[in-house]
Design a protein around this motif. Structure first.
Motif, PDB file in Angstrom:
ATOM      1  N   PHE A 192       0.842  -1.193   0.000  1.00  0.00           N
ATOM      2  CA  PHE A 192       0.000   0.000   0.000  1.00  0.00           C
ATOM      3  C   PHE A 192       0.876   1.242   0.000  1.00  0.00           C
ATOM      4  O   PHE A 192       2.100   1.158   0.156  1.00  0.00           O
ATOM      5  CB  PHE A 192      -0.972   0.012   1.190  1.00  0.00           C
ATOM      6  N   GLN A 193       0.250   2.382  -0.223  1.00  0.00           N
ATOM      7  CA  GLN A 193       0.964   3.646  -0.283  1.00  0.00           C
ATOM      8  C   GLN A 193       0.324   4.660   0.653  1.00  0.00           C
ATOM      9  O   GLN A 193      -0.879   4.621   0.896  1.00  0.00           O
ATOM     10  CB  GLN A 193       0.949   4.225  -1.705  1.00  0.00           C
ATOM     11  N   LEU A 194       1.160   5.565   1.145  1.00  0.00           N
ATOM     12  CA  LEU A 194       0.685   6.708   1.908  1.00  0.00           C
ATOM     13  C   LEU A 194       1.309   7.966   1.307  1.00  0.00           C
ATOM     14  O   LEU A 194       2.513   8.000   1.049  1.00  0.00           O
ATOM     15  CB  LEU A 194       1.085   6.602   3.381  1.00  0.00           C
ATOM     16  N   THR A 195       0.495   8.959   1.044  1.00  0.00           N
ATOM     17  CA  THR A 195       1.001  10.240   0.570  1.00  0.00           C
ATOM     18  C   THR A 195       0.975  11.219   1.732  1.00  0.00           C
ATOM     19  O   THR A 195      -0.077  11.427   2.362  1.00  0.00           O
ATOM     20  CB  THR A 195       0.144  10.779  -0.587  1.00  0.00           C
ATOM     21  N   VAL A 196       2.126  11.783   2.042  1.00  0.00           N
ATOM     22  CA  VAL A 196       2.223  12.680   3.193  1.00  0.00           C
ATOM     23  C   VAL A 196       2.731  14.047   2.750  1.00  0.00           C
ATOM     24  O   VAL A 196       3.603  14.149   1.881  1.00  0.00           O
ATOM     25  CB  VAL A 196       3.149  12.092   4.293  1.00  0.00           C
ATOM     26  N   LYS A 197       2.195  15.081   3.361  1.00  0.00           N
ATOM     27  CA  LYS A 197       2.600  16.446   3.051  1.00  0.00           C
ATOM     28  C   LYS A 197       3.798  16.792   3.924  1.00  0.00           C
ATOM     29  O   LYS A 197       3.696  17.522   4.915  1.00  0.00           O
ATOM     30  CB  LYS A 197       1.434  17.399   3.299  1.00  0.00           C
ATOM     31  N   SER A 198       4.918  16.234   3.532  1.00  0.00           N
ATOM     32  CA  SER A 198       6.116  16.348   4.368  1.00  0.00           C
ATOM     33  C   SER A 198       7.354  16.116   3.520  1.00  0.00           C
ATOM     34  O   SER A 198       7.318  15.404   2.517  1.00  0.00           O
ATOM     35  CB  SER A 198       6.055  15.309   5.494  1.00  0.00           C
ATOM     36  N   ASN A 199       8.442  16.701   3.945  1.00  0.00           N
ATOM     37  CA  ASN A 199       9.733  16.390   3.354  1.00  0.00           C
ATOM     38  C   ASN A 199      10.106  14.952   3.675  1.00  0.00           C
ATOM     39  O   ASN A 199       9.818  14.456   4.771  1.00  0.00           O
ATOM     40  CB  ASN A 199      10.792  17.352   3.910  1.00  0.00           C
ATOM     41  N   TRP A 200      10.748  14.279   2.751  1.00  0.00           N
ATOM     42  CA  TRP A 200      11.077  12.859   2.919  1.00  0.00           C
ATOM     43  C   TRP A 200      11.952  12.603   4.133  1.00  0.00           C
ATOM     44  O   TRP A 200      11.846  11.547   4.776  1.00  0.00           O
ATOM     45  CB  TRP A 200      11.772  12.345   1.650  1.00  0.00           C
ATOM     46  N   THR A 302       5.828  13.632  -0.012  1.00  0.00           N
ATOM     47  CA  THR A 302       6.508  12.347  -0.094  1.00  0.00           C
ATOM     48  C   THR A 302       5.475  11.243  -0.257  1.00  0.00           C
ATOM     49  O   THR A 302       4.415  11.285   0.368  1.00  0.00           O
ATOM     50  CB  THR A 302       7.336  12.080   1.187  1.00  0.00           C
ATOM     51  N   ILE A 303       5.778  10.269  -1.095  1.00  0.00           N
ATOM     52  CA  ILE A 303       4.942   9.076  -1.207  1.00  0.00           C
ATOM     53  C   ILE A 303       5.695   7.921  -0.560  1.00  0.00           C
ATOM     54  O   ILE A 303       6.836   7.640  -0.919  1.00  0.00           O
ATOM     55  CB  ILE A 303       4.603   8.741  -2.672  1.00  0.00           C
ATOM     56  N   GLU A 304       5.045   7.265   0.404  1.00  0.00           N
ATOM     57  CA  GLU A 304       5.628   6.110   1.071  1.00  0.00           C
ATOM     58  C   GLU A 304       5.094   4.839   0.401  1.00  0.00           C
ATOM     59  O   GLU A 304       3.898   4.570   0.438  1.00  0.00           O
ATOM     60  CB  GLU A 304       5.264   6.123   2.555  1.00  0.00           C
ATOM     61  N   HIS A 305       5.997   4.076  -0.201  1.00  0.00           N
ATOM     62  CA  HIS A 305       5.637   2.806  -0.832  1.00  0.00           C
ATOM     63  C   HIS A 305       5.985   1.691   0.153  1.00  0.00           C
ATOM     64  O   HIS A 305       7.162   1.498   0.497  1.00  0.00           O
ATOM     65  CB  HIS A 305       6.410   2.625  -2.137  1.00  0.00           C
ATOM     66  N   ILE A 306       4.983   0.955   0.597  1.00  0.00           N
ATOM     67  CA  ILE A 306       5.141   0.006   1.695  1.00  0.00           C
ATOM     68  C   ILE A 306       4.807  -1.401   1.229  1.00  0.00           C
ATOM     69  O   ILE A 306       3.810  -1.620   0.544  1.00  0.00           O
ATOM     70  CB  ILE A 306       4.213   0.390   2.872  1.00  0.00           C
ATOM     71  N   ALA A 307       5.655  -2.373   1.590  1.00  0.00           N
ATOM     72  CA  ALA A 307       5.412  -3.771   1.228  1.00  0.00           C
ATOM     73  C   ALA A 307       5.792  -4.675   2.394  1.00  0.00           C
ATOM     74  O   ALA A 307       6.798  -4.445   3.070  1.00  0.00           O
ATOM     75  CB  ALA A 307       6.206  -4.156  -0.018  1.00  0.00           C
ATOM     76  N   ASN A 327      -2.466  -8.665   9.505  1.00  0.00           N
ATOM     77  CA  ASN A 327      -1.134  -8.104   9.694  1.00  0.00           C
ATOM     78  C   ASN A 327      -0.963  -6.807   8.908  1.00  0.00           C
ATOM     79  O   ASN A 327      -0.453  -5.804   9.433  1.00  0.00           O
ATOM     80  CB  ASN A 327      -0.079  -9.125   9.267  1.00  0.00           C
ATOM     81  N   ALA A 328      -1.418  -6.816   7.651  1.00  0.00           N
ATOM     82  CA  ALA A 328      -1.317  -5.619   6.820  1.00  0.00           C
ATOM     83  C   ALA A 328      -2.135  -4.479   7.418  1.00  0.00           C
ATOM     84  O   ALA A 328      -1.693  -3.324   7.442  1.00  0.00           O
ATOM     85  CB  ALA A 328      -1.779  -5.926   5.404  1.00  0.00           C
ATOM     86  N   GLN A 329      -3.314  -4.789   7.901  1.00  0.00           N
ATOM     87  CA  GLN A 329      -4.166  -3.755   8.497  1.00  0.00           C
ATOM     88  C   GLN A 329      -3.529  -3.166   9.750  1.00  0.00           C
ATOM     89  O   GLN A 329      -3.585  -1.944   9.970  1.00  0.00           O
ATOM     90  CB  GLN A 329      -5.542  -4.344   8.821  1.00  0.00           C
ATOM     91  N   GLN A 330      -2.897  -4.012  10.557  1.00  0.00           N
ATOM     92  CA  GLN A 330      -2.253  -3.510  11.768  1.00  0.00           C
ATOM     93  C   GLN A 330      -1.071  -2.605  11.451  1.00  0.00           C
ATOM     94  O   GLN A 330      -0.902  -1.538  12.068  1.00  0.00           O
ATOM     95  CB  GLN A 330      -1.818  -4.687  12.646  1.00  0.00           C
ATOM     96  N   TRP A 331      -0.258  -3.008  10.488  1.00  0.00           N
ATOM     97  CA  TRP A 331       0.882  -2.174  10.116  1.00  0.00           C
ATOM     98  C   TRP A 331       0.416  -0.859   9.496  1.00  0.00           C
ATOM     99  O   TRP A 331       1.005   0.204   9.743  1.00  0.00           O
ATOM    100  CB  TRP A 331       1.808  -2.920   9.151  1.00  0.00           C
ATOM    101  N   LYS A 332      -0.640  -0.929   8.690  1.00  0.00           N
ATOM    102  CA  LYS A 332      -1.131   0.301   8.070  1.00  0.00           C
ATOM    103  C   LYS A 332      -1.580   1.291   9.134  1.00  0.00           C
ATOM    104  O   LYS A 332      -1.326   2.502   9.021  1.00  0.00           O
ATOM    105  CB  LYS A 332      -2.270  -0.011   7.105  1.00  0.00           C
ATOM    106  N   VAL A 333      -2.254   0.804  10.170  1.00  0.00           N
ATOM    107  CA  VAL A 333      -2.667   1.681  11.260  1.00  0.00           C
ATOM    108  C   VAL A 333      -1.454   2.345  11.915  1.00  0.00           C
ATOM    109  O   VAL A 333      -1.445   3.551  12.172  1.00  0.00           O
ATOM    110  CB  VAL A 333      -3.482   0.898  12.309  1.00  0.00           C
TER     111      VAL A 333
END
Length: 384
Positions: A192-200, A302-307, A327-333
């Motif tokens: 999954f991905q998270l887009t954050v309004k932040s410097n990397w 920044t876009i966080e690409h998570i696997a 597990n994926a849901q817990q990490w995403k939280v």
């Protein structure tokens, strides 16, 4: 704004150091400078090899505005090329696809092999003449970008000046040598991905320290307490945190994910989470791991690409599909809980009186280590 404020206060000992100046988070010119001296000059994370699983799979990607093409070649290796034709600079591949024959430019149909070699130049010598004495195909292959795959992460060194990956990260490879074994992606639900309004860089800083756990991750901190963690610092390479009380996820029937093979007792209840400079975050546990690639879009996005990865493949463990989803849901939280922090720090960097802040000598060593490294890379770039 003093874009080139002195970085020497960043590069002192943690008990006296200041953090990076505001400009390193909010100024487009400093962002452009770090693009060259920090991200292009080192082994930066680009993507995941799992996204090109079969021979001929091609994935176009952008890295800080540079068009790249990730390809699985006929030997099964992953290669990275500049995604531009050597003829007129046309983009070669504009969407993920399977290359059945050759990589064909849609403009004038110049064709390249999966290894980047130029194979055909139709009508280059005039109608029906596919060769010309002044066009040497051997010298016009695609520009290959130096790359290395480790734990399924595709690392690239664009300017070609970094030491070999195994040399640059020898200490970490030794530290995690027990995990030098295959990892298997957990399928679509595990990426999954998270887009954050932040410097990397703020995402790196937040990941590598445990100081914030009691307030930002109360659920995690309820069993993996602040006092159960330790700092990890390797000057010039990586930093992070470890825990002594990793708790495996258990299904209602008592089943758990299979462990990685032949791990030492340290990993029975231990886990480590390390930021590999500049932009790759990896965590290892006895039964699964994760990787996060931070894609810097601009100085404030920044876009966080998570696997997530496992010791056994989906095909061999279909009974764990529900457990993988949980597990994926817990990490995403957990990762989503960090968003307001990095975005809040980004907003805070517009405070003109903020001077980089001060570090806790006991708790902020990993973050200071990262600041020290960034500052050293920028200073080096200014001397070249």
């Amino acid at each position: 704004m003093n874009r080139h404020s002195p970085l020497s206060p960043v590069m002192t000992a943690v008990n006296t150091a200041k953090g990076l100046p505001n400009a390193h988070y909010i100024d487009p010119e400093i962002f452009a400078e770090e693009k060259r001296s920090v991200l292009f000059a080192n082994w930066a994370g680009l993507g995941f090899a799992k996204d090109v699983p079969e021979v001929g799979d091609a994935m176009p990607m952008d890295f800080l505005g540079m068009p790249l093409l990730v390809v699985r070649d006929r030997d099964g290796a992953v290669g990275v090329f500049q995604n531009t034709c050597r003829h007129r600079g046309m983009i070669l591949v504009d969407k993920p696809q399977k290359i059945a024959g050759a990589i064909r430019c849609p403009y004038h149909s110049w064709c390249y092999g999966l290894d980047g070699a130029l194979k055909a130049t139709p009508h280059v010598g005039g109608p029906g003449q596919n060769r010309h004495s002044d066009v040497d195909q051997n010298e016009l292959g695609l520009f290959r970008v130096r790359s290395h795959v480790w734990r399924d992460v595709i690392f690239i060194n664009i300017d070609g000046t970094a030491p070999e990956f195994e040399e640059a990260h020898a200490t970490l490879l030794e530290r995690w040598k027990e995990f030098d074994q295959p990892v298997y992606p957990g399928g679509e639900i595990s990426s999954f991905q998270l887009t954050v309004k932040s410097n990397w860089k703020l995402a790196v800083e937040n990941y590598c320290e445990s100081y914030h756990l009691p307030w930002v991750h109360p659920g995690l901190n309820s069993y993996s307490r602040l006092e159960d963690h330790y700092n990890i610092e390797e000057r010039g390479a990586f930093s992070g945190q470890g825990t002594l009380v990793y708790r495996q996820l258990t299904a209602e029937d008592g089943s758990r994910f299979p462990d990685f093979a032949n791990l030492g007792a340290q990993w029975d209840e231990g886990a480590e989470y390390i930021a590999i400079y500049p932009n790759t975050l990896i965590g290892v546990q006895r039964d699964h791991s994760h990787a996060i690639i931070l894609e810097p879009v601009d100085c404030g996005k920044t876009i966080e690409h998570i696997a997530l990865y496992y010791a056994k493949s989906e095909a061999k463990t279909p009974e764990h599909e529900a457990l993988r989803l949980t597990n994926a849901q817990q990490w995403k939280v957990i990762f989503e809980e960090d968003v307001f922090v990095v975005e809040g720090m980004q907003k805070g960097r517009h405070g003109e009186f903020f001077d980089g802040g001060r570090f806790s000598p006991a708790m902020d060593g990993p973050t200071h280590n990262f600041h020290h490294w960034v500052a050293s890379q920028v200073e080096l770039g200014r001397t070249l």
